[in-house]
Write a protein that holds these residues in place. Sequence first.
Motif, short mmCIF file in Angstrom:
data_model
loop_
_atom_site.label_atom_id
_atom_site.label_comp_id
_atom_site.label_asym_id
_atom_site.label_seq_id
_atom_site.Cartn_x
_atom_site.Cartn_y
_atom_site.Cartn_z
N UNK A 121 0.83 -1.20 0.00
CA UNK A 121 0.00 0.00 0.00
C UNK A 121 0.86 1.25 0.00
N UNK A 122 0.28 2.34 -0.45
CA UNK A 122 0.93 3.64 -0.39
C UNK A 122 0.23 4.49 0.67
N UNK A 123 1.02 5.25 1.42
CA UNK A 123 0.46 6.15 2.42
C UNK A 123 0.82 7.58 2.06
N UNK A 124 -0.14 8.47 2.21
CA UNK A 124 0.06 9.87 1.87
C UNK A 124 -0.02 10.73 3.12
N UNK A 125 0.88 11.71 3.21
CA UNK A 125 0.86 12.68 4.30
C UNK A 125 0.70 14.06 3.68
N UNK A 211 -4.18 6.08 3.43
CA UNK A 211 -3.53 4.93 2.83
C UNK A 211 -4.44 4.23 1.83
N UNK A 212 -3.87 3.70 0.76
CA UNK A 212 -4.63 3.00 -0.26
C UNK A 212 -3.73 1.96 -0.93
N UNK A 225 -6.95 -1.19 3.83
CA UNK A 225 -5.61 -0.63 3.94
C UNK A 225 -5.50 0.32 5.12
N UNK A 226 -4.93 -0.19 6.21
CA UNK A 226 -4.80 0.61 7.43
C UNK A 226 -3.56 1.50 7.37
N UNK A 227 -3.58 2.57 8.13
CA UNK A 227 -2.44 3.48 8.19
C UNK A 227 -1.28 2.80 8.92
N UNK A 228 -0.04 2.95 8.44
CA UNK A 228 1.11 2.34 9.12
C UNK A 228 1.44 3.11 10.40
N UNK A 229 1.33 2.48 11.57
CA UNK A 229 1.56 3.17 12.85
C UNK A 229 2.91 3.87 12.93
#
Length: 240
Positions: A121-125, A211-212, A225-229
């Motif tokens: 997954x990709x996470x965006x900030x 995240x997606x 798709x959960x957010x990476x802690x």
Amino acid sequence: MNRTTSVAVSALSLLTALSLTACGGDKEPDNSTGEPRPSTYRADKVSPAERLTKLMVTPSDVTGYEVAEPSTDFVFAKSKDEVTLDKPACAPLAHAMNQLPLGEPEADLTRVVDTEKYGDASSYITLTTYAAGGAREAMSGLSKAVDACGSGFTAKADGTSAYDSVTAEDPTDSAGDETLAFKAKMTFQGATHTLHTQATRSGDVVAVYFSVNGFSIAQNRPSDTKLPPAVVKAQNARLG
């Protein structure tokens, strides 16, 4: 990420160092002698955009992840003006899930955080900074949208994103002055996807996490798709 995957992601869904200016050539009166004297060196004020650059996580903060500027080739929308909704009250949700700034910020900055593993997954900030009171207003607008859009909504820009439901949930990491989190479900070509988003306010700065898994969406495989802690905690730590 290939075109098919990028399009699928878009369907859901920026600096210079502190400089010193020498003003030795300018003169100001010396009150004791009446003669001009050199003014002192002074630091230029850091701009909102520069401030966000300093606050954004770096690879050294999130071991095992890459931090990069996201591609703009296949984004859902390049500005909020391009987004239309069947329920206008849900606009903050669409903005948060497509890396568009909440409210009326002075500056915004987005980075994508990925692992090196293909198919992850990709996470965006997205970081935004506001004039006095603006950050509180942005968070309030997002909170109201979560409450008003439980039955879902549809957003259109470069494609259509139809969300079946929106539900508040516990945040991945509670920090700052206030935090809220929500999940949205959508069905794409018969597969259900659960998308997680969190917003954290620290003073006049808001961080939005999303995240997606574009690969799962492109391949019609259900995803949650959960957010990476580790990423959320690292960014929250930089906000202070």
